[in-house]
Design a protein around this motif. Structure first.
Motif, PDB file in Angstrom:
ATOM      1  N   SER A  10       0.805  -1.225   0.000  1.00  0.00           N
ATOM      2  CA  SER A  10       0.000   0.000   0.000  1.00  0.00           C
ATOM      3  C   SER A  10       0.840   1.277   0.000  1.00  0.00           C
ATOM      4  O   SER A  10       0.337   2.356  -0.313  1.00  0.00           O
ATOM      5  N   HIS A  12       3.211   1.855  -2.038  1.00  0.00           N
ATOM      6  CA  HIS A  12       3.705   2.076  -3.413  1.00  0.00           C
ATOM      7  C   HIS A  12       2.515   2.317  -4.334  1.00  0.00           C
ATOM      8  O   HIS A  12       2.004   1.388  -4.975  1.00  0.00           O
ATOM      9  N   LYS A  13       2.064   3.566  -4.426  1.00  0.00           N
ATOM     10  CA  LYS A  13       0.863   3.860  -5.209  1.00  0.00           C
ATOM     11  C   LYS A  13       0.952   5.176  -5.979  1.00  0.00           C
ATOM     12  O   LYS A  13      -0.069   5.767  -6.348  1.00  0.00           O
ATOM     13  N   GLY A  48      -1.151   0.005  -5.091  1.00  0.00           N
ATOM     14  CA  GLY A  48      -1.034  -0.232  -3.660  1.00  0.00           C
ATOM     15  C   GLY A  48      -2.108  -1.118  -3.075  1.00  0.00           C
ATOM     16  O   GLY A  48      -2.238  -1.206  -1.853  1.00  0.00           O
TER      17      GLY A  48
END
Length: 514
Positions: A10, A12-13, A48
């Motif tokens: 989450s 990495h979005k 994410g």
């Protein structure tokens, strides 16, 4: 492989750093944003997160093996430091577990035909197809040919030696799974063909199966040594050239000629062949020619090679079977050594007929699995697609379509196994007498069932089945392949007529009270 928690995913979005979890795996799709066919917005929306459900709505799962593998960075689970190995429960069935998606003996139903060696072969070839063929079938069909390395891999694994069982003295590589010519039977061949057809592409299947039987059964030892080892190792390809612009199922009326030179040492071949599978890629050509008078009694078989001057091939654009190299072949004064005769001169019609029953049963085996593929793909889709507030599977009309597919597939499968059992137990003479009619009817019935299942599966998928690639990739492709089973190998009409005529003949031979 490294494990990540959903909490880690989450984080990495953003457009510069985006991960997505799908089906328990974690993918870094940062470099895929620009190239994603659906646009970057959809990836950013689900960045994410665990997007398994959303992915399943729009994509064929094979994409995860082909394209997805480039971006795979780990699996979704516990942190690696405390990750524990979990033993799965023993499977109740082999495969995906979809009822009727595999033969019933895969799912616990007892069968008298299969033993431990068939189970081993099934397991091996499924792993091979899942890894080496399934992820690439769409790509190969779109490009119109099979890459050379798949022939080499298929040959090295020993599977080409199982298409028609080959004596071990011609093998560069052993048969797979500890099989030998002595232990090999027609049901091993059935298992191999059936599992190979799971890729959902007639073009791939036909592309991997060459025209060796006439050479294997009737060729001189010199021809066998020249052709068989390289073909079953995947280094070279052999095709069968019977059909012409003038004669398809009516084999006795072929017009390609082979005339002896004055010194009697060579044949000069002139004529054309049409719709020849693998013709574009073949190194060897098993060619039906006319060496005598009219009719079946004037036909011979010759082995030609691509290197012979005067032999040219041109691609034919067909409705289906795109990667099987269908060709129009022209012979213009091709000089062929007399020693390249397969069998006896003017006895070629018998050589051709010798393999017809085997070929037709093989086509029925393929139709069974292709029908299963259509059913299985439609069944899975019906469990996730909603219309009018309900899953497709909750609509009685959809369940009826699936049920009708199942009943036809299972009846065809049982009949096919029964015929295969006869080829295992009857002598060749008995097979010629007893199986010609039933095999012709089986072949016709199999293409009817295949066409029905392809159509009904396409109806369940709706517009997706009118689109190449995507979730209905296999169904769309197989719908185009249907005609290659309804016409080649003896058209439905001719097969039905042959079956009826054989019924009359057998009734007379049996002294039926008519």
């Amino acid at each position: 492989m490294k494990s990540f928690t959903l909490e880690e995913v989450s984080k990495h979005k953003s457009a510069n750093d985006i991960w997505i979890a799908i089906n328990g795996n974690v993918y870094d799709v940062t470099n895929w944003l620009i190239d994603h066919p659906g646009g970057r917005a959809i990836l950013l929306k689900h960045g994410g997160t665990d997007a398994s459900e959303q992915f399943a709505k729009f994509h064929n799962p094979n994409i995860l093996n082909s394209i997805g593998s480039k971006f795979l960075i780990g699996k979704l689970g516990l942190p690696q430091a405390i990750d524990k190995e979990v033993k799965p429960k023993e499977a109740l069935s082999f495969g995906d577990g979809v009822a009727f998606g595999d033969p019933q003996w895969y799912q616990g139903v007892k069968s008298p035909y299969y033993d431990e060696s068939h189970y081993r072969l099934r397991n091996c070839i499924r792993e091979f197809v899942d890894k080496e063929i399934m992820p690439f079938a769409h790509e190969w069909n779109e490009q119109g040919y099979l890459p050379k390395d798949i022939y080499l891999k298929f040959g090295k694994a020993g599977y080409l030696a199982c298409i028609s069982p080959i004596p071990e003295k011609y093998l560069k590589y052993p048969m797979p799974c500890g099989l030998t010519l002595k232990t090999f039977d027609p049901f091993h061949e059935l298992v191999l063909a059936d599992e190979l057809c799971r890729c959902g592409s007639g073009g791939v299947v036909w592309g991997l199966i060459g025209g060796l039987p006439p050479i294997l059964h009737f060729g001189s030892e010199e021809l066998k040594q020249k052709v068989i080892p390289e073909c079953v190792s995947g280094e070279k390809i052999c095709c069968l050239c019977i059909t012409e612009p003038y004669a398809g199922s009516d084999v006795a009326n072929i017009k390609t000629t082979a005339t002896l030179t004055p010194d009697g040492e060579h044949f000069i071949v002139n004529g054309e062949k049409k719709w020849i599978t693998n013709g574009m890629f073949a190194d060897f050509f098993t060619v039906a020619v006319r060496t005598g008078g009219e009719g079946a009694g004037g036909i011979s078989l010759l082995l030609l090679e691509r290197s012979m001057p005067g032999l040219t091939t041109r691609k034919i654009n067909t409705s289906g079977q795109w990667c099987s190299g269908t060709a129009y072949i022209t012979f213009e004064n091709v000089k062929v050594p007399k020693s390249n005769i397969i069998g006896q001169i003017n006895q070629g019609f018998k050589v051709i007929m010798y393999n017809f029953n085997h070929e037709r049963v093989g086509m029925a085996i393929q139709c069974v699995r292709f029908s299963r593929v259509c059913y299985e793909e439609a069944f899975k889709y019906s469990l996730k697609r909603k219309t009018f507030g309900k899953l497709l599977i909750q609509h009685p009309v959809i369940r009826q379509k699936l049920a009708n597919m199942i009943r036809q597939i299972e009846s065809l499968a049982v009949w096919t196994e029964s015929i295969v059992y006869q080829t295992k137990t009857l002598s060749k003479k008995e097979q010629n007498l007893l199986l010609g009619g039933p095999t012709a009817l089986l072949k016709a019935h199999s293409s009817f069932v295949f066409e029905y299942c392809a159509r009904e599966a396409a109806q369940i998928f709706g517009g997706l089945a009118f689109t190449r690639g995507g979730q209905a990739e296999k169904v769309e492709r197989l719908y185009r392949d249907v005609r290659a089973y309804a016409i080649p190998g003896g058209s439905e009409e001719i097969m039905l007529d042959l079956g009826a005529k054989q019924a009359i003949k057998m009734s007379q031979l049996n002294g039926a009270k008519l």
